[in-house]
Write a protein that holds these residues in place. Structure first.
Motif, PDB file in Angstrom:
ATOM      1  N   PHE A   1       0.801  -1.168   0.064  1.00 63.54           N
ATOM      2  CA  PHE A   1       0.191   0.044  -0.022  1.00 63.54           C
ATOM      3  C   PHE A   1       0.784   1.291   0.111  1.00 63.54           C
ATOM      4  O   PHE A   1       1.560   1.491   1.111  1.00 63.54           O
ATOM      5  CB  PHE A   1      -0.835  -0.088   1.285  1.00 63.54           C
ATOM      6  CG  PHE A   1      -1.812  -1.223   1.158  1.00 63.54           C
ATOM      7  CD1 PHE A   1      -3.002  -1.228   0.734  1.00 63.54           C
ATOM      8  CD2 PHE A   1      -1.409  -2.414   1.818  1.00 63.54           C
ATOM      9  CE1 PHE A   1      -3.858  -2.397   0.918  1.00 63.54           C
ATOM     10  CE2 PHE A   1      -2.048  -3.521   1.987  1.00 63.54           C
ATOM     11  CZ  PHE A   1      -3.364  -3.412   1.285  1.00 63.54           C
ATOM     12  N   VAL A   2       0.759   1.932  -1.059  1.00 62.87           N
ATOM     13  CA  VAL A   2       1.998   3.187  -1.135  1.00 62.87           C
ATOM     14  C   VAL A   2       1.033   4.353  -0.833  1.00 62.87           C
ATOM     15  O   VAL A   2      -0.050   4.457  -1.524  1.00 62.87           O
ATOM     16  CB  VAL A   2       2.253   3.251  -2.684  1.00 62.87           C
ATOM     17  CG1 VAL A   2       3.194   4.438  -2.798  1.00 62.87           C
ATOM     18  CG2 VAL A   2       3.110   2.070  -2.891  1.00 62.87           C
ATOM     19  N   SER A   3       1.389   5.203   0.143  1.00 58.66           N
ATOM     20  CA  SER A   3       0.761   6.239   0.619  1.00 58.66           C
ATOM     21  C   SER A   3       0.663   7.359  -0.628  1.00 58.66           C
ATOM     22  O   SER A   3       1.515   7.394  -1.592  1.00 58.66           O
ATOM     23  CB  SER A   3       1.373   6.999   1.644  1.00 58.66           C
ATOM     24  OG  SER A   3       1.503   6.426   2.838  1.00 58.66           O
ATOM     25  N   GLY A   4      -0.233   8.223  -0.391  1.00 55.83           N
ATOM     26  CA  GLY A   4      -0.286   9.438  -1.639  1.00 55.83           C
ATOM     27  C   GLY A   4       0.987  10.152  -1.817  1.00 55.83           C
ATOM     28  O   GLY A   4       1.656  10.410  -0.838  1.00 55.83           O
ATOM     29  N   GLN A   5       1.316  10.099  -2.957  1.00 46.29           N
ATOM     30  CA  GLN A   5       2.403  10.860  -3.349  1.00 46.29           C
ATOM     31  C   GLN A   5       2.046  12.027  -4.306  1.00 46.29           C
ATOM     32  O   GLN A   5       1.348  12.236  -5.109  1.00 46.29           O
ATOM     33  CB  GLN A   5       3.433   9.987  -4.529  1.00 46.29           C
ATOM     34  CG  GLN A   5       3.731   8.785  -3.821  1.00 46.29           C
ATOM     35  CD  GLN A   5       4.988   9.257  -2.620  1.00 46.29           C
ATOM     36  OE1 GLN A   5       5.731   9.763  -2.676  1.00 46.29           O
ATOM     37  NE2 GLN A   5       4.403   8.624  -1.333  1.00 46.29           N
ATOM     38  N   ILE A   6       2.806  13.269  -3.957  1.00 46.90           N
ATOM     39  CA  ILE A   6       2.546  14.646  -4.644  1.00 46.90           C
ATOM     40  C   ILE A   6       4.039  14.725  -5.319  1.00 46.90           C
ATOM     41  O   ILE A   6       4.927  13.990  -4.918  1.00 46.90           O
ATOM     42  CB  ILE A   6       2.272  15.365  -3.499  1.00 46.90           C
ATOM     43  CG1 ILE A   6       3.307  15.819  -2.339  1.00 46.90           C
ATOM     44  CG2 ILE A   6       1.013  15.335  -3.050  1.00 46.90           C
ATOM     45  CD1 ILE A   6       2.897  17.106  -1.614  1.00 46.90           C
ATOM     46  N   PRO A   7       4.022  15.669  -6.129  1.00 52.34           N
ATOM     47  CA  PRO A   7       5.163  15.805  -7.230  1.00 52.34           C
ATOM     48  C   PRO A   7       6.199  16.444  -6.500  1.00 52.34           C
ATOM     49  O   PRO A   7       6.634  17.732  -6.872  1.00 52.34           O
ATOM     50  CB  PRO A   7       4.505  16.647  -8.327  1.00 52.34           C
ATOM     51  CG  PRO A   7       3.578  17.179  -7.762  1.00 52.34           C
ATOM     52  CD  PRO A   7       2.926  16.390  -6.740  1.00 52.34           C
ATOM     53  N   LEU A   8       6.964  15.944  -5.483  1.00 52.23           N
ATOM     54  CA  LEU A   8       8.190  16.291  -4.790  1.00 52.23           C
ATOM     55  C   LEU A   8       9.347  15.869  -5.346  1.00 52.23           C
ATOM     56  O   LEU A   8       9.304  14.553  -5.466  1.00 52.23           O
ATOM     57  CB  LEU A   8       8.066  16.129  -3.273  1.00 52.23           C
ATOM     58  CG  LEU A   8       6.986  16.842  -2.370  1.00 52.23           C
ATOM     59  CD1 LEU A   8       7.207  16.451  -1.033  1.00 52.23           C
ATOM     60  CD2 LEU A   8       6.577  18.351  -2.715  1.00 52.23           C
ATOM     61  N   ASN A   9      10.252  16.749  -5.579  1.00 53.55           N
ATOM     62  CA  ASN A   9      11.492  16.219  -5.877  1.00 53.55           C
ATOM     63  C   ASN A   9      12.100  15.525  -4.847  1.00 53.55           C
ATOM     64  O   ASN A   9      12.283  16.212  -3.857  1.00 53.55           O
ATOM     65  CB  ASN A   9      12.333  17.194  -6.693  1.00 53.55           C
ATOM     66  CG  ASN A   9      13.707  16.893  -6.937  1.00 53.55           C
ATOM     67  OD1 ASN A   9      14.403  15.936  -6.077  1.00 53.55           O
ATOM     68  ND2 ASN A   9      14.075  17.343  -7.962  1.00 53.55           N
ATOM     69  N   PRO A  10      12.429  14.132  -4.784  1.00 51.36           N
ATOM     70  CA  PRO A  10      13.212  13.692  -3.633  1.00 51.36           C
ATOM     71  C   PRO A  10      14.455  14.162  -3.043  1.00 51.36           C
ATOM     72  O   PRO A  10      14.880  14.134  -1.979  1.00 51.36           O
ATOM     73  CB  PRO A  10      13.374  11.993  -4.022  1.00 51.36           C
ATOM     74  CG  PRO A  10      12.901  11.965  -5.386  1.00 51.36           C
ATOM     75  CD  PRO A  10      12.526  13.424  -5.958  1.00 51.36           C
ATOM     76  N   GLN A  11      15.236  14.678  -4.083  1.00 52.45           N
ATOM     77  CA  GLN A  11      16.539  15.440  -3.729  1.00 52.45           C
ATOM     78  C   GLN A  11      16.544  16.688  -2.874  1.00 52.45           C
ATOM     79  O   GLN A  11      17.109  17.056  -1.863  1.00 52.45           O
ATOM     80  CB  GLN A  11      17.585  15.448  -4.804  1.00 52.45           C
ATOM     81  CG  GLN A  11      17.982  14.290  -5.227  1.00 52.45           C
ATOM     82  CD  GLN A  11      17.052  13.127  -5.916  1.00 52.45           C
ATOM     83  OE1 GLN A  11      16.248  13.915  -6.748  1.00 52.45           O
ATOM     84  NE2 GLN A  11      17.156  12.031  -5.898  1.00 52.45           N
ATOM     85  N   THR A  12      15.521  17.595  -3.360  1.00 51.90           N
ATOM     86  CA  THR A  12      15.238  18.891  -2.777  1.00 51.90           C
ATOM     87  C   THR A  12      13.951  18.874  -1.963  1.00 51.90           C
ATOM     88  O   THR A  12      14.114  19.991  -1.118  1.00 51.90           O
ATOM     89  CB  THR A  12      15.269  19.942  -4.185  1.00 51.90           C
ATOM     90  OG1 THR A  12      13.478  19.493  -4.494  1.00 51.90           O
ATOM     91  CG2 THR A  12      16.210  19.936  -5.042  1.00 51.90           C
ATOM     92  N   GLY A  13      12.826  17.935  -2.046  1.00 47.81           N
ATOM     93  CA  GLY A  13      11.961  18.055  -1.207  1.00 47.81           C
ATOM     94  C   GLY A  13      10.939  19.158  -1.799  1.00 47.81           C
ATOM     95  O   GLY A  13       9.858  19.550  -1.040  1.00 47.81           O
ATOM     96  N   GLU A  14      11.253  19.551  -2.811  1.00 44.41           N
ATOM     97  CA  GLU A  14      10.345  20.977  -3.361  1.00 44.41           C
ATOM     98  C   GLU A  14       9.528  20.359  -4.434  1.00 44.41           C
ATOM     99  O   GLU A  14       9.814  19.194  -5.202  1.00 44.41           O
ATOM    100  CB  GLU A  14      11.332  22.073  -3.907  1.00 44.41           C
ATOM    101  CG  GLU A  14      12.290  22.583  -3.066  1.00 44.41           C
ATOM    102  CD  GLU A  14      11.517  23.283  -1.889  1.00 44.41           C
ATOM    103  OE1 GLU A  14      10.312  24.151  -2.105  1.00 44.41           O
ATOM    104  OE2 GLU A  14      11.795  23.303  -0.528  1.00 44.41           O
ATOM    105  N   VAL A  15       8.261  21.001  -4.692  1.00 44.97           N
ATOM    106  CA  VAL A  15       7.430  20.588  -5.746  1.00 44.97           C
ATOM    107  C   VAL A  15       8.110  20.929  -7.016  1.00 44.97           C
ATOM    108  O   VAL A  15       8.644  21.886  -7.200  1.00 44.97           O
ATOM    109  CB  VAL A  15       5.988  21.533  -5.508  1.00 44.97           C
ATOM    110  CG1 VAL A  15       5.255  21.250  -7.050  1.00 44.97           C
ATOM    111  CG2 VAL A  15       5.471  21.406  -4.334  1.00 44.97           C
ATOM    112  N   VAL A  16       7.964  19.896  -8.056  1.00 48.85           N
ATOM    113  CA  VAL A  16       8.686  20.222  -9.431  1.00 48.85           C
ATOM    114  C   VAL A  16       8.075  21.224 -10.085  1.00 48.85           C
ATOM    115  O   VAL A  16       6.692  21.463  -9.944  1.00 48.85           O
ATOM    116  CB  VAL A  16       8.491  18.520  -9.945  1.00 48.85           C
ATOM    117  CG1 VAL A  16       9.579  17.819  -9.645  1.00 48.85           C
ATOM    118  CG2 VAL A  16       7.204  18.480 -10.452  1.00 48.85           C
TER     119      VAL A  16
END
Length: 127
Positions: free
Chosen positions: A29-44
């Motif tokens: 079960f994968v939690s809801g993912q939003i468009p965050l860059n995993p390296q920066t933690g910022e929205v793409v």
């Protein structure tokens, strides 16, 4: 039934008290993912196509960390900020599920974390 928490640095760290994914009973079960860059933690940067690609890449990374692939996904929940984005979302989505796509629900959400255009969660099966 045992359960196992899944974590990978190749996807964004959870921004609250939840796990990236949990495996139980042969399902992941994968939690809801939003468009965050995993390296920066910022929205793409960009629109729905860029955000969809990032979300699905995050999901792919989490699944790979559990030893699964996108082909193992059996159910998808999609939350779009605006259903007018549905066609463009599908253009990108269809590139990740090319054969025997999973069951899916898509709903419009009034607001999503950090003002993003979409959030997606999936259920994958190991069997």
């Amino acid at each position: 039934m045992s359960r196992k928490v899944i974590f990978t640095p190749r996807a964004p760290k959870p921004i609250g008290p939840y796990s990236q994914a949990v495996e139980a009973g042969g399902f992941v079960f994968v939690s809801g993912q939003i468009p965050l860059n995993p390296q920066t933690g910022e929205v793409v940067e960009g629109g729905i196509k860029e955000q969809t690609k990032q979300v699905l890449e995050n999901i792919k990374a989490i699944l790979e960390a559990s030893g699964l692939a996108m082909e193992n996904v059996v159910y998808v929940s999609v939350f779009l900020r605006d259903l007018k984005l549905f066609s463009e979302f599908n253009e990108v989505y269809s590139q990740y599920f090319t054969k025997d796509p999973p069951a899916r629900v898509t709903i419009q959400a009034a607001d999503l974390p950090r003002g993003v255009l979409l959030e997606v969660s999936v259920i994958a099966y190991r069997g």
